[in-house]
Design a protein around this motif. Structure first.
Motif, short mmCIF file in Angstrom:
data_model
loop_
_atom_site.label_atom_id
_atom_site.label_comp_id
_atom_site.label_asym_id
_atom_site.label_seq_id
_atom_site.Cartn_x
_atom_site.Cartn_y
_atom_site.Cartn_z
N ASP A 281 0.80 -1.22 0.00
CA ASP A 281 0.00 0.00 0.00
C ASP A 281 0.83 1.27 0.00
O ASP A 281 0.29 2.37 -0.05
CB ASP A 281 -0.96 0.00 1.18
CG ASP A 281 -0.26 -0.07 2.54
OD1 ASP A 281 0.98 -0.19 2.56
OD2 ASP A 281 -0.97 0.00 3.56
N ARG A 282 2.16 1.15 0.03
CA ARG A 282 3.03 2.33 -0.08
C ARG A 282 3.04 2.89 -1.49
O ARG A 282 3.41 4.05 -1.70
CB ARG A 282 4.47 1.97 0.32
CG ARG A 282 4.64 1.49 1.75
CD ARG A 282 6.09 1.11 2.04
NE ARG A 282 6.99 2.22 1.79
CZ ARG A 282 7.97 2.21 0.90
NH1 ARG A 282 8.18 1.14 0.14
NH2 ARG A 282 8.74 3.26 0.74
N PHE A 283 2.66 2.06 -2.47
CA PHE A 283 2.78 2.45 -3.88
C PHE A 283 1.45 2.97 -4.44
O PHE A 283 0.37 2.53 -4.02
CB PHE A 283 3.24 1.25 -4.72
CG PHE A 283 4.58 0.71 -4.31
CD1 PHE A 283 5.75 1.23 -4.86
CD2 PHE A 283 4.68 -0.31 -3.37
CE1 PHE A 283 6.99 0.73 -4.49
CE2 PHE A 283 5.92 -0.82 -2.99
CZ PHE A 283 7.08 -0.29 -3.55
N LEU A 284 1.54 3.88 -5.40
CA LEU A 284 0.35 4.37 -6.08
C LEU A 284 -0.32 3.23 -6.83
O LEU A 284 0.35 2.46 -7.53
CB LEU A 284 0.72 5.48 -7.07
CG LEU A 284 1.23 6.79 -6.46
CD1 LEU A 284 1.82 7.68 -7.57
CD2 LEU A 284 0.11 7.52 -5.74
N PRO A 285 -1.64 3.10 -6.73
CA PRO A 285 -2.34 1.98 -7.38
C PRO A 285 -2.09 1.90 -8.88
O PRO A 285 -1.95 0.81 -9.43
CB PRO A 285 -3.82 2.27 -7.07
CG PRO A 285 -3.79 3.05 -5.80
CD PRO A 285 -2.56 3.89 -5.89
N ALA A 286 -2.03 3.04 -9.57
CA ALA A 286 -1.82 3.03 -11.02
C ALA A 286 -0.49 2.39 -11.39
O ALA A 286 -0.36 1.74 -12.43
CB ALA A 286 -1.90 4.44 -11.58
N THR A 287 0.52 2.57 -10.53
CA THR A 287 1.84 2.00 -10.83
C THR A 287 1.87 0.50 -10.57
O THR A 287 2.56 -0.24 -11.28
CB THR A 287 2.94 2.71 -10.03
OG1 THR A 287 2.74 2.48 -8.62
CG2 THR A 287 2.92 4.21 -10.28
N ILE A 288 1.13 0.04 -9.57
CA ILE A 288 1.03 -1.40 -9.33
C ILE A 288 0.29 -2.08 -10.47
O ILE A 288 0.59 -3.22 -10.86
CB ILE A 288 0.32 -1.68 -7.98
CG1 ILE A 288 1.21 -1.22 -6.81
CG2 ILE A 288 -0.02 -3.15 -7.84
CD1 ILE A 288 2.46 -2.03 -6.60
N ALA A 289 -0.69 -1.38 -11.06
CA ALA A 289 -1.45 -1.95 -12.18
C ALA A 289 -0.58 -2.20 -13.40
O ALA A 289 -0.95 -2.97 -14.28
CB ALA A 289 -2.61 -1.02 -12.55
N SER A 290 0.59 -1.58 -13.44
CA SER A 290 1.53 -1.78 -14.54
C SER A 290 2.71 -2.64 -14.12
O SER A 290 3.83 -2.46 -14.59
CB SER A 290 2.03 -0.42 -15.06
OG SER A 290 0.99 0.31 -15.65
N ALA A 291 2.46 -3.57 -13.22
CA ALA A 291 3.53 -4.43 -12.72
C ALA A 291 3.24 -5.91 -12.98
O ALA A 291 3.92 -6.77 -12.43
CB ALA A 291 3.75 -4.19 -11.22
N GLY A 292 2.24 -6.20 -13.81
CA GLY A 292 1.93 -7.58 -14.12
C GLY A 292 0.48 -7.75 -14.49
O GLY A 292 -0.32 -6.81 -14.41
N ALA A 293 0.12 -8.94 -14.92
CA ALA A 293 -1.23 -9.23 -15.39
C ALA A 293 -2.23 -9.14 -14.24
O ALA A 293 -1.91 -9.45 -13.09
CB ALA A 293 -1.29 -10.62 -16.02
N ALA A 294 -3.43 -8.70 -14.58
CA ALA A 294 -4.50 -8.59 -13.58
C ALA A 294 -4.79 -9.96 -12.98
O ALA A 294 -4.79 -10.98 -13.67
CB ALA A 294 -5.76 -8.02 -14.22
N GLY A 295 -5.02 -9.98 -11.66
CA GLY A 295 -5.35 -11.22 -10.99
C GLY A 295 -4.16 -12.04 -10.56
O GLY A 295 -4.32 -13.11 -9.97
N LYS A 296 -2.95 -11.58 -10.85
CA LYS A 296 -1.73 -12.29 -10.46
C LYS A 296 -0.89 -11.40 -9.57
O LYS A 296 -0.99 -10.17 -9.61
CB LYS A 296 -0.92 -12.70 -11.70
CG LYS A 296 -1.62 -13.69 -12.61
CD LYS A 296 -0.70 -14.11 -13.75
CE LYS A 296 -1.39 -15.14 -14.65
NZ LYS A 296 -0.49 -15.58 -15.76
#
Length: 437
Positions: A131-146
């Protein structure tokens, strides 16, 4: 991500085929299989004005880490033109670094190889929490659901940079907000050896980033909901043709831009050869070319008049992620290094130096990220940016579409007609080269 790499479709296919072997390690005398608990190998991407500049930035920080932990980090800075191919070779052989930078758009493709450490809850706990990271940046860290295949390190977004003096000389009071205004202003600004905008047609990654952004505005993400490519749809043709027409029909970019790569468009903007530039977090680069921040402004890239939703997208979610090879012999040290690099203080230090945005929320409060440029780009990242397709074939998509645009721009620069039919033919060829999923 930043930009600038060469085609790697065959290498990625090989990497996917060899994943089972890759994750088993090996007996090479270099890379992660040879690291001790007191050493790490780190592949960094070229973020600064040169490879040497990156070493000057990173080595003092790596010495801090060594002083804190006793772990020495062996650094190699790799140019974007080589980075993906180097990573793919490492995933195929099992012999790579312990920790490495990846363009965030490659996350899903590299995740599919199985060679990167998944950042599950336990891994995130070791680096301070997800939760330290911005959600938009986590969304660009791999496929959804993984579980993500990496964590965000540097965040960026595209903006429209404009030369205030050249705009004033051309009698243009405000930067454009729509594409009609952009082309009209570009024509006013094109005179003699000066052009309205500089683009980088020889740069495969820049090409696909712009094609994706325009694709969103025309109503396509280049893949359908099931992940099937739709490279030559009418919307995709319209998006790519709009970009190629900056040289072909509008003539607001120099024909020579079709061959540009490796920051040449930034140089043209900084030296007054072009009045506009569409770029991701260019401030530090412009400063290295002697351009004063007061000489230019930054606004979101234009969108169609009245656009909403995906048609109002003005940037991909750009940035660099930090990954760990699953077969590292020093997992604790590697995760400790990731924790260090994503700590609040290092995020402020590194992103402040490179002119990028921290993906770590707490670091963004630093006044260094309150400049007009970065405030604009932060707004774009939050409000009008979309991640590139998080599908296993994303890396091939980048290479194939970016190369198709490169070929079309070269044709335009040579004076050949660029039509809907010729654009569709090039995009159809790209789709036919996509490996079966």
């Amino acid at each position: 991500m930043r930009t600038h790499r060469l085609p790697a479709t065959l290498a990625l296919t090989a990497a996917l085929a060899l994943t089972a072997t890759a994750c088993g390690g090996g007996s090479s005398t270099s890379g992660s299989s040879n690291t001790s608990p007191k050493t790490l190998t780190y592949w960094a991407s070229n973020q600064g004005s040169s490879l040497e500049n990156d070493k000057q930035v990173l080595e003092p920080e790596l010495r801090k880490f060594e002083q804190q932990t006793g772990i020495k980090v062996n650094l190699e800075v790799i140019p974007w033109s080589d980075l993906l191919n180097r990573i793919l070779a490492a995933t195929a052989s099992g012999q790579g670094p312990d920790v490495l930078n990846i363009g965030n758009t490659w996350s899903a493709s590299l995740q599919a190889t199985g060679a990167l450490l998944p950042f599950d809850q336990a891994a995130f706990d070791k680096i301070g929490g997800k939760d330290r990271f911005l959600p938009a940046t986590i969304a660009s860290a791999g496929a959804a659901g993984k579980d993500p295949a990496a964590v965000p390190l540097y965040s960026m977004a595209y903006g429209l940079y404009y030369n205030k003096k050249l705009f004033q000389a051309a009698g243009i009071a405000q930067p454009p907000t729509t594409w009609d205004e952009f082309v009209a202003d570009g024509k006013k600004l094109t005179t003699g050896s000066q052009y309205g905008v500089a683009i980088e047609g020889g740069n495969v990654s820049e090409n696909v980033h712009n094609a994706f952004m325009l694709g969103q505005q025309h109503g396509t993400g280049f893949f359908d909901a099931a992940g099937k490519p739709q490279f030559d749809s009418p919307a995709a043709v319209a998006a790519v043709k709009q970009y190629v027409d900056f040289i072909a029909a509008d003539k607001i970019a120099a024909p020579g831009n079709a061959e540009y790569a490796a920051n040449q468009s930034v140089t043209d903007f900084a030296t007054g050869k072009a009045a506009m530039l569409m770029w991701q977090s260019a401030g530090a680069n412009l400063k290295s070319h002697g351009m004063n921040p007061d000489d230019y402004g930054v606004v979101p890239i234009p969108a169609p008049a009245g656009a909403t939703g995906t048609q109002a997208v003005t940037s991909m979610v750009a940035g660099i992620n930090l990954a760990v090879f699953k077969n590292t012999k020093n997992l604790d040290g590697a995760l400790n290094f990731v924790k260090f690099m994503t700590s609040d203080e290092e995020q402020k230090q590194l992103n402040g130096t490179y002119g990028s945005l921290p993906p770590v929320k707490a670091a963004q409060s630093d006044p260094a990220f309150g400049t007009p440029e970065l405030k604009t780009l932060a707004g774009v990242l939050q409000n009008s940016a979309a991640p590139l397709p998080q599908v296993a074939g994303e890396s091939q998509f980048e290479t194939l579409i970016g190369t198709a645009v490169k070929n079309l721009l070269a044709a335009a620069a040579a004076g050949q007609p660029v039509t809907d039919a010729s654009v569709k033919a090039e995009l159809t060829k790209a789709q036919q080269q996509m490996p079966a999923s």
